[in-house]
Design a protein around this motif. Sequence first.
Motif, mmCIF file in Angstrom:
data_model
loop_
_atom_site.group_PDB
_atom_site.id
_atom_site.type_symbol
_atom_site.label_atom_id
_atom_site.label_comp_id
_atom_site.label_asym_id
_atom_site.label_seq_id
_atom_site.Cartn_x
_atom_site.Cartn_y
_atom_site.Cartn_z
ATOM 1 N N ALA A 229 0.833 -1.209 0.000
ATOM 2 C CA ALA A 229 0.000 0.000 0.000
ATOM 3 C C ALA A 229 0.865 1.256 0.000
ATOM 4 O O ALA A 229 1.866 1.341 0.715
ATOM 5 C CB ALA A 229 -0.925 0.000 1.207
ATOM 6 N N THR A 230 0.469 2.246 -0.804
ATOM 7 C CA THR A 230 1.171 3.517 -0.881
ATOM 8 C C THR A 230 0.156 4.645 -0.748
ATOM 9 O O THR A 230 -1.055 4.422 -0.780
ATOM 10 C CB THR A 230 1.900 3.659 -2.220
ATOM 11 O OG1 THR A 230 0.928 3.693 -3.283
ATOM 12 C CG2 THR A 230 2.871 2.508 -2.453
ATOM 13 N N TYR A 231 0.647 5.887 -0.658
ATOM 14 C CA TYR A 231 -0.261 7.024 -0.563
ATOM 15 C C TYR A 231 -1.068 7.196 -1.854
ATOM 16 O O TYR A 231 -2.228 7.603 -1.806
ATOM 17 C CB TYR A 231 0.520 8.303 -0.260
ATOM 18 C CG TYR A 231 1.132 8.311 1.120
ATOM 19 C CD1 TYR A 231 0.322 8.411 2.255
ATOM 20 C CD2 TYR A 231 2.501 8.205 1.297
ATOM 21 C CE1 TYR A 231 0.873 8.403 3.528
ATOM 22 C CE2 TYR A 231 3.060 8.196 2.563
ATOM 23 C CZ TYR A 231 2.243 8.291 3.678
ATOM 24 O OH TYR A 231 2.787 8.281 4.939
ATOM 25 N N SER A 232 -0.478 6.859 -2.974
ATOM 26 C CA SER A 232 -1.209 6.978 -4.237
ATOM 27 C C SER A 232 -2.107 5.777 -4.502
ATOM 28 O O SER A 232 -3.126 5.896 -5.183
ATOM 29 C CB SER A 232 -0.232 7.162 -5.400
ATOM 30 O OG SER A 232 0.709 6.111 -5.450
ATOM 31 N N HIS A 233 -1.741 4.615 -3.967
ATOM 32 C CA HIS A 233 -2.555 3.394 -4.117
ATOM 33 C C HIS A 233 -2.673 2.713 -2.754
ATOM 34 O O HIS A 233 -2.003 1.708 -2.489
ATOM 35 C CB HIS A 233 -1.921 2.452 -5.143
ATOM 36 C CG HIS A 233 -1.882 3.003 -6.534
ATOM 37 N ND1 HIS A 233 -0.796 3.698 -7.018
ATOM 38 C CD2 HIS A 233 -2.800 2.993 -7.528
ATOM 39 C CE1 HIS A 233 -1.037 4.082 -8.251
ATOM 40 N NE2 HIS A 233 -2.253 3.673 -8.591
ATOM 41 N N PRO A 234 -3.517 3.258 -1.870
ATOM 42 C CA PRO A 234 -3.565 2.763 -0.486
ATOM 43 C C PRO A 234 -4.298 1.441 -0.301
ATOM 44 O O PRO A 234 -4.142 0.802 0.734
ATOM 45 C CB PRO A 234 -4.303 3.888 0.253
ATOM 46 C CG PRO A 234 -5.139 4.541 -0.785
ATOM 47 C CD PRO A 234 -4.362 4.457 -2.059
ATOM 48 N N TYR A 235 -5.102 1.002 -1.284
ATOM 49 C CA TYR A 235 -6.004 -0.125 -1.057
ATOM 50 C C TYR A 235 -5.412 -1.469 -1.472
ATOM 51 O O TYR A 235 -6.149 -2.419 -1.745
ATOM 52 C CB TYR A 235 -7.327 0.112 -1.793
ATOM 53 C CG TYR A 235 -7.866 1.507 -1.631
ATOM 54 C CD1 TYR A 235 -8.391 1.925 -0.408
ATOM 55 C CD2 TYR A 235 -7.813 2.427 -2.672
ATOM 56 C CE1 TYR A 235 -8.865 3.209 -0.246
ATOM 57 C CE2 TYR A 235 -8.281 3.720 -2.507
ATOM 58 C CZ TYR A 235 -8.803 4.113 -1.292
ATOM 59 O OH TYR A 235 -9.265 5.390 -1.123
ATOM 60 N N LEU A 236 -4.103 -1.569 -1.500
ATOM 61 C CA LEU A 236 -3.454 -2.803 -1.943
ATOM 62 C C LEU A 236 -3.118 -3.696 -0.749
ATOM 63 O O LEU A 236 -2.526 -3.251 0.231
ATOM 64 C CB LEU A 236 -2.178 -2.473 -2.718
ATOM 65 C CG LEU A 236 -2.368 -1.629 -3.989
ATOM 66 C CD1 LEU A 236 -1.019 -1.325 -4.625
ATOM 67 C CD2 LEU A 236 -3.291 -2.330 -4.975
ATOM 68 N N SER A 237 -3.478 -4.962 -0.851
ATOM 69 C CA SER A 237 -3.193 -5.923 0.221
ATOM 70 C C SER A 237 -1.738 -6.349 0.187
ATOM 71 O O SER A 237 -1.091 -6.331 -0.870
ATOM 72 C CB SER A 237 -4.106 -7.148 0.080
ATOM 73 O OG SER A 237 -5.455 -6.783 0.246
ATOM 74 N N PRO A 238 -1.202 -6.761 1.323
ATOM 75 C CA PRO A 238 0.211 -7.136 1.392
ATOM 76 C C PRO A 238 0.483 -8.502 0.780
ATOM 77 O O PRO A 238 -0.440 -9.253 0.458
ATOM 78 C CB PRO A 238 0.483 -7.158 2.901
ATOM 79 C CG PRO A 238 -0.841 -7.517 3.506
ATOM 80 C CD PRO A 238 -1.867 -6.842 2.638
ATOM 81 N N LYS A 239 1.752 -8.824 0.646
ATOM 82 C CA LYS A 239 2.202 -10.133 0.197
ATOM 83 C C LYS A 239 2.794 -10.899 1.374
ATOM 84 O O LYS A 239 3.203 -10.316 2.367
ATOM 85 C CB LYS A 239 3.255 -9.983 -0.892
ATOM 86 C CG LYS A 239 2.744 -9.385 -2.196
ATOM 87 C CD LYS A 239 3.873 -9.311 -3.233
ATOM 88 C CE LYS A 239 3.364 -8.756 -4.556
ATOM 89 N NZ LYS A 239 4.455 -8.657 -5.565
ATOM 90 N N GLY A 240 2.818 -12.214 1.247
ATOM 91 C CA GLY A 240 3.544 -13.040 2.202
ATOM 92 C C GLY A 240 2.793 -13.438 3.450
ATOM 93 O O GLY A 240 3.398 -13.905 4.409
#
Length: 565
Positions: A524-535
Amino acid sequence: MDFDIVLKNGHVLDGTGNPWFKADLGIRDGKIAEISRFPLKLAERVIDAKGLIVCPGFVNLHSHSDFSILSHNNAENCLAMGLVTELTGHCGSSTAPITEKNKKVVVERLKDRTFFFDEKVDWLTLDEWMKRLEKKGVGINIAPLVGHGTIRSSVMGPEGEGGERIVPTKDEMDEMKAFVERAMTEGAFGLSTGLVYAPGRNALMNEVIELCKEVAKYGGLYASHIRDEGEYLIESTMEFIEICEKAGVRGVLSHHKAYFRNNFGKVCKTLKLVDEARAREVDVILDQYPWRHGRGNKTLAELVGFKASVKSRQELIKKLKDPEEWEKLKATAIERRDKEMKLYEERKKKLKEKGSWTQKPFDPESGFILCSKIHSEFEGKFLRQVADAMGASDIWEASRALLIDDEGYTCAHREPFSEEDVKTILKYPWTTVSTDQYAIDNSKVSPQAMADALSTLHPRGWGTYPKILSKYVREEKILTLEEAIRKMTSLPARFLGLWNRGIVREGFWADLVVFNPNTVENMATYSHPYLSPKGIPYVLVNGKLSVDEGKNTGALAGKVLRNNA
């Protein structure tokens, strides 16, 4: 079958700070039934955790999910990063109690923080809200606080309707105490304050002490967004400690940090104050999110005050492009800012007369660009620097040009915190890891719909715990893996009084996370906050697989927890 689930061959970190040990875990009826160094085989489901870490599910001491959990009850973002238990109702703001005096404020906050809220508000008390949540079903465990600001506005009215008064009458104080006591008997874990927000910013320390004494009677805790995290950071920390000491209540200092460059380094003094308090047997700890920007990720339109005058991104762009409408929009934003500053000066004077203080409102001049669709060269720069580079007459004109070019997608915030301060607080033994965010189901709200509503969220809601494990453990080695897990599991669980959670022990609830220490990564980043983590392939909540091979199962295995239940 002997077990419902067996996790075999895993490296178990029990959450206490001990080194890992290799063992199989047998799960039965929601709990850890057996921990064995010998293979456990008879189970409905056997998961091979070879090469993976098995640890307690993460416990979050600072969440605002009480405002979103009814609509986003699966808490997909939380589960994806291993977060299984949240303490909600922070910064003085909770979903209950509701009275005619504060109903409008509570409902507006539900809509603002939930994004397209469509649930019926059919509760008044905390107990009624908790039962409503139990009927709906939840994906994570929820432990509620009751908010001081919510109680104050339910008795005195919101700010502007009575809540701006500094000293309540004796009858009002007695009524607030009664509200706190009722919430505690209904299972609240304690009281929160937001002494920087309306209406809590008008309250004096003695008011909070008296309410915390009611909390202490039921073994509850006090959580505080302190009065100032900038110029008066040290004084505000001292006030927090004094409240805990005089009320006889344990306390957690919320999302500890220092705003603005001239205050960087002050956290060394505040941590020393906490050490001194603990030496006097005052049970106080901290929570922290490991990011350099706070207060939720904002669109530039919200930061400079344009959002309050429009209903959508499309309407904003239309008004920005129309010269006549633009002048109205700009004038309204400046007028709103001037009114806010006038009220601040009045409040500051009244509080100063009574020996207190208040935090200065945010100045749009110090706005900081986080991400721009078109002008990446402005990312990491202040609005006044952008105005100079653009040749704009002021920050309002610069914001207009930037938003038009970006079609309204520009994200901005305040000046970033010091990374050294972040690390200093993180390394402190009594700091827990928190998110200061909401439970959100990605499947229910699209990023585009939120952007069109000029809304966005902070990446900490999707990436906080994996960021700790990747950036601060694996890459920078600020923490050992064992210490990081302790800060995210047993430390917050013990502080909450969840004696059968937060540690891998036989007989404890099977809230568990299985992750790969070599590949776990925040996306997740400030420009793309809705991304789930890996691992993080597996997450169990009360013995049920809520994340299975990286996919959410929709199990709704969480519980609504009650203090001293």
